[in-house]
Design a protein around this motif. Structure first.
Motif, mmCIF file in Angstrom:
data_model
loop_
_atom_site.group_PDB
_atom_site.id
_atom_site.type_symbol
_atom_site.label_atom_id
_atom_site.label_comp_id
_atom_site.label_asym_id
_atom_site.label_seq_id
_atom_site.Cartn_x
_atom_site.Cartn_y
_atom_site.Cartn_z
ATOM 1 N N PRO A 79 -33.888 54.109 -42.097
ATOM 2 C CA PRO A 79 -34.932 53.201 -43.003
ATOM 3 C C PRO A 79 -34.413 51.797 -43.581
ATOM 4 O O PRO A 79 -35.479 51.363 -44.237
ATOM 5 N N TRP A 80 -33.589 51.233 -42.964
ATOM 6 C CA TRP A 80 -33.032 49.838 -43.470
ATOM 7 C C TRP A 80 -33.795 48.761 -42.565
ATOM 8 O O TRP A 80 -34.051 47.563 -42.805
ATOM 9 N N ILE A 81 -34.209 49.680 -41.577
ATOM 10 C CA ILE A 81 -35.372 48.533 -40.579
ATOM 11 C C ILE A 81 -36.665 48.261 -41.094
ATOM 12 O O ILE A 81 -37.533 49.299 -41.053
ATOM 13 N N LYS A 82 -36.980 47.287 -41.373
ATOM 14 C CA LYS A 82 -38.324 47.000 -42.012
ATOM 15 C C LYS A 82 -39.132 45.825 -41.098
ATOM 16 O O LYS A 82 -40.129 45.612 -41.772
ATOM 17 N N ILE A 83 -38.702 45.540 -40.061
ATOM 18 C CA ILE A 83 -39.384 44.675 -39.154
ATOM 19 C C ILE A 83 -39.475 45.366 -37.598
ATOM 20 O O ILE A 83 -38.792 46.419 -37.442
ATOM 21 N N GLY A 84 -40.601 44.890 -36.982
ATOM 22 C CA GLY A 84 -40.397 45.287 -35.571
ATOM 23 C C GLY A 84 -40.340 44.345 -34.463
ATOM 24 O O GLY A 84 -40.809 43.131 -34.750
ATOM 25 N N ARG A 85 -39.800 44.448 -33.443
ATOM 26 C CA ARG A 85 -39.406 43.752 -32.284
ATOM 27 C C ARG A 85 -39.798 44.459 -30.919
ATOM 28 O O ARG A 85 -39.725 45.594 -30.932
ATOM 29 N N THR A 86 -40.450 43.667 -29.956
ATOM 30 C CA THR A 86 -40.475 44.016 -28.551
ATOM 31 C C THR A 86 -40.325 42.982 -27.631
ATOM 32 O O THR A 86 -40.539 41.700 -28.010
ATOM 33 N N PHE A 87 -39.972 43.380 -26.453
ATOM 34 C CA PHE A 87 -39.566 42.560 -25.431
ATOM 35 C C PHE A 87 -40.614 43.069 -24.284
ATOM 36 O O PHE A 87 -40.110 44.222 -24.007
ATOM 37 N N SER A 88 -41.292 42.215 -23.611
ATOM 38 C CA SER A 88 -42.050 42.891 -22.573
ATOM 39 C C SER A 88 -41.967 41.868 -21.336
ATOM 40 O O SER A 88 -42.003 40.639 -21.630
ATOM 41 N N SER A 89 -41.918 42.188 -20.239
ATOM 42 C CA SER A 89 -42.014 41.401 -18.871
ATOM 43 C C SER A 89 -42.851 41.884 -17.958
ATOM 44 O O SER A 89 -42.426 43.201 -17.556
ATOM 45 N N THR A 90 -44.065 41.335 -17.938
ATOM 46 C CA THR A 90 -44.907 41.932 -16.657
ATOM 47 C C THR A 90 -44.151 41.854 -15.135
ATOM 48 O O THR A 90 -44.611 42.477 -14.381
ATOM 49 N N LYS A 91 -43.558 40.893 -15.047
ATOM 50 C CA LYS A 91 -42.615 40.687 -13.798
ATOM 51 C C LYS A 91 -41.955 41.816 -13.558
ATOM 52 O O LYS A 91 -41.837 42.331 -12.103
ATOM 53 N N ASP A 92 -41.106 42.309 -14.466
ATOM 54 C CA ASP A 92 -39.995 43.354 -14.235
ATOM 55 C C ASP A 92 -40.712 44.773 -14.748
ATOM 56 O O ASP A 92 -39.999 45.706 -14.613
ATOM 57 N N ASN A 93 -41.946 44.755 -15.251
ATOM 58 C CA ASN A 93 -42.686 45.877 -15.634
ATOM 59 C C ASN A 93 -41.512 46.616 -16.872
ATOM 60 O O ASN A 93 -41.239 47.885 -16.780
ATOM 61 N N LEU A 94 -41.185 45.689 -17.563
ATOM 62 C CA LEU A 94 -40.135 46.358 -18.711
ATOM 63 C C LEU A 94 -40.905 45.900 -19.914
ATOM 64 O O LEU A 94 -41.576 45.078 -20.218
ATOM 65 N N TRP A 95 -40.393 47.213 -20.827
ATOM 66 C CA TRP A 95 -41.184 47.112 -22.096
ATOM 67 C C TRP A 95 -39.855 47.700 -23.015
ATOM 68 O O TRP A 95 -39.561 48.983 -22.929
ATOM 69 N N THR B 144 -42.563 40.880 -34.232
ATOM 70 C CA THR B 144 -42.144 39.804 -33.496
ATOM 71 C C THR B 144 -42.242 40.332 -31.985
ATOM 72 O O THR B 144 -41.578 41.050 -31.681
ATOM 73 N N GLU B 145 -42.817 39.456 -31.058
ATOM 74 C CA GLU B 145 -43.303 40.066 -29.834
ATOM 75 C C GLU B 145 -42.504 38.745 -28.757
ATOM 76 O O GLU B 145 -42.726 37.637 -29.274
ATOM 77 N N TYR B 146 -41.649 39.040 -28.091
ATOM 78 C CA TYR B 146 -40.969 38.285 -26.918
ATOM 79 C C TYR B 146 -41.468 38.656 -25.472
ATOM 80 O O TYR B 146 -41.643 39.969 -25.272
ATOM 81 N N PHE B 147 -41.517 37.611 -24.761
ATOM 82 C CA PHE B 147 -42.488 37.843 -23.522
ATOM 83 C C PHE B 147 -41.441 37.221 -22.488
ATOM 84 O O PHE B 147 -41.100 36.141 -22.333
ATOM 85 N N GLY B 148 -41.315 37.802 -21.318
ATOM 86 C CA GLY B 148 -40.803 37.382 -20.010
ATOM 87 C C GLY B 148 -41.608 36.418 -19.256
ATOM 88 O O GLY B 148 -41.059 36.214 -18.200
ATOM 89 N N GLN B 149 -42.689 35.953 -19.704
ATOM 90 C CA GLN B 149 -43.728 35.304 -19.015
ATOM 91 C C GLN B 149 -44.390 34.148 -20.205
ATOM 92 O O GLN B 149 -44.364 34.613 -21.424
ATOM 93 N N GLU B 150 -45.098 33.370 -19.477
ATOM 94 C CA GLU B 150 -45.786 32.400 -20.729
ATOM 95 C C GLU B 150 -47.052 32.934 -20.968
ATOM 96 O O GLU B 150 -47.479 34.126 -20.606
ATOM 97 N N ARG B 151 -47.347 32.618 -22.376
ATOM 98 C CA ARG B 151 -48.601 33.243 -23.010
ATOM 99 C C ARG B 151 -49.671 32.237 -22.934
ATOM 100 O O ARG B 151 -49.638 31.078 -22.822
#
Length: 377
Positions: free
Chosen positions: A231-247, A96-103
């Motif tokens: 090992p109980w974590i079986k999903i991936g998550r990311t938050f990225s924001s080009t405005k804040d240069n945050l990943w 699951t990818e979350y974005f700090g800007q519109e896609r």
């Protein structure tokens, strides 16, 4: 027919996939020359062992890299499948990818299995998120995978020589001869050294200082990461924001390790972890995925950073080999010292954080560039 001698300079994921693709093609005797190999202990000089390494393309639909990323994913998906050749190196999961800007619409990730855009209700709990997407992808255990590539390359007849190359003329004049050990040179006493038929430069950040290349557009993007056992974590998550240069990312691996990151620090050469950055990463990743700390480790209802510290295995940093203007993927020629002859040189570097993501696609393109160069001689 005698095989053409090709030297691949560099043994990161780009060098390994390129060398393997050529060796598998047939008609080439490929030798990797590298100072650092995936069998070595981790070092700041070898970024491929520090990578987060999941397949989530950054390329826009208009970029040539998008097709190369897509090709790479298709190969990794096949390798990671049930009974796949490298199944044990990969973990298939829901990302699951979350974005700090519109896609963009269509999304650059619309080709991924089970892709869909999230509704506003599904990303409303993520502070700063303005869009979200979910899909199936792979994460990569980087140590096993780079060693898989290396061992397969050798099994196909490829050769490996350890050497610290200062200038491509050192390879263009007499091939790998200057970097052979004394016993190896004795073994080849009846075979006078000669120039290779071609060189492929997959030198990563070293392309900045490598004589004969000296690409000053190459620069590091420092990435600090933390490895935890979860090992109980079986999903991936990311938050990225080009405005804040945050990943911020949480990338689980088949081994049960989870890599947490990250930072995007252009032209930062600091080779070790900064304690304050470690805490900052833990704070962000725990907010993104509270389940990193299981219930039995919590003293209260909400997980804390100090509780997450107890799961840390290792922390470190690597230098993503970036380049102003993007990847350099093209062919040229270099003169063989002491002669009027020139040989093809293919350049494949400047991938920043997309080395794994583009690896097989760029390897195939390097092969095509090399064969076109031979045809035009």
């Amino acid at each position: 027919m005698e095989k053409k001698s090709v030297i691949v300079l560099g043994a990161g994921v780009i060098g390994l996939t390129t060398a393997l693709r050529l060796q598998e093609q047939g008609g080439y005797q490929v030798t990797i020359v590298a100072e650092n190999l995936p069998t070595d202990p981790k070092t700041i000089k070898y970024t491929s062992l520090w990578a987060g390494a999941h397949h989530v393309s950054f390329a826009t639909l208009e970029e040539f890299r998008h097709a190369l990323d897509k090709q790479t994913f298709e190969e990794m998906w096949a390798l990671s499948g049930p009974n796949g050749e490298a199944e044990s190196c990969f973990m298939r999961l829901q990302q699951t990818e979350y974005f700090g800007q519109e896609r963009s619409n269509p999304s650059t990730l619309a080709h991924m299995p089970e892709f869909r855009s999230l509704t506003k209700d599904e990303f409303a709990h993520i502070e700063g998120a303005k869009a979200g997407e979910t899909f199936q992808t792979v994460t990569i255990d980087v140590g096993p995978f780079t060693n898989f590539l290396l061992s397969k390359f050798i099994a196909k007849g490829g050769r490996v020589v350890r050497g610290s190359v200062q200038h491509i003329d050192q390879l263009a004049e007499n091939g790998v001869a200057p970097f052979l050990e004394t016993e190896q040179r004795r073994h080849l006493a009846n075979q006078p050294p000669k120039a290779p038929d071609a060189i492929i430069v997959c030198a990563g950040l070293a392309a900045r200082s490598l004589g004969g290349v000296e690409d000053k557009d190459v620069y590091p993007i420092r990435g600090q990461v933390i490895l935890v056992k979860a090992p109980w974590i079986k999903i991936g998550r990311t938050f990225s924001s080009t405005k804040d240069n945050l990943w911020t990312y949480v990338i689980p691996r088949r081994s049960g390790d989870v890599i947490l990151g990250g930072t995007l620090e252009a032209n930062d050469w600091y080779p070790k972890s900064r304690p304050e950055t470690t805490r900052w990463i833990l704070e962000r990743t725990l907010k993104l995925m509270p389940e990193l700390v299981p219930q039995h480790l919590r003293k209260g209802d909400e997980p804390t950073v100090d509780e997450l510290y107890s799961l840390v295995i290792e922390e470190g940093s690597g230098f993503r080999p970036a380049r102003k203007g993007g990847v350099r993927l093209e062919a040229g020629r270099t003169k063989v010292p002491g002669t009027d002859r020139t040989i093809p040189v293919v350049y494949n570097y400047g991938h920043a954080g997309s080395g794994y993501i583009a690896s097989f696609g760029c390897a195939q393109r390097s092969l095509e560039l090399l064969e076109d160069a031979f045809k035009s001689q």
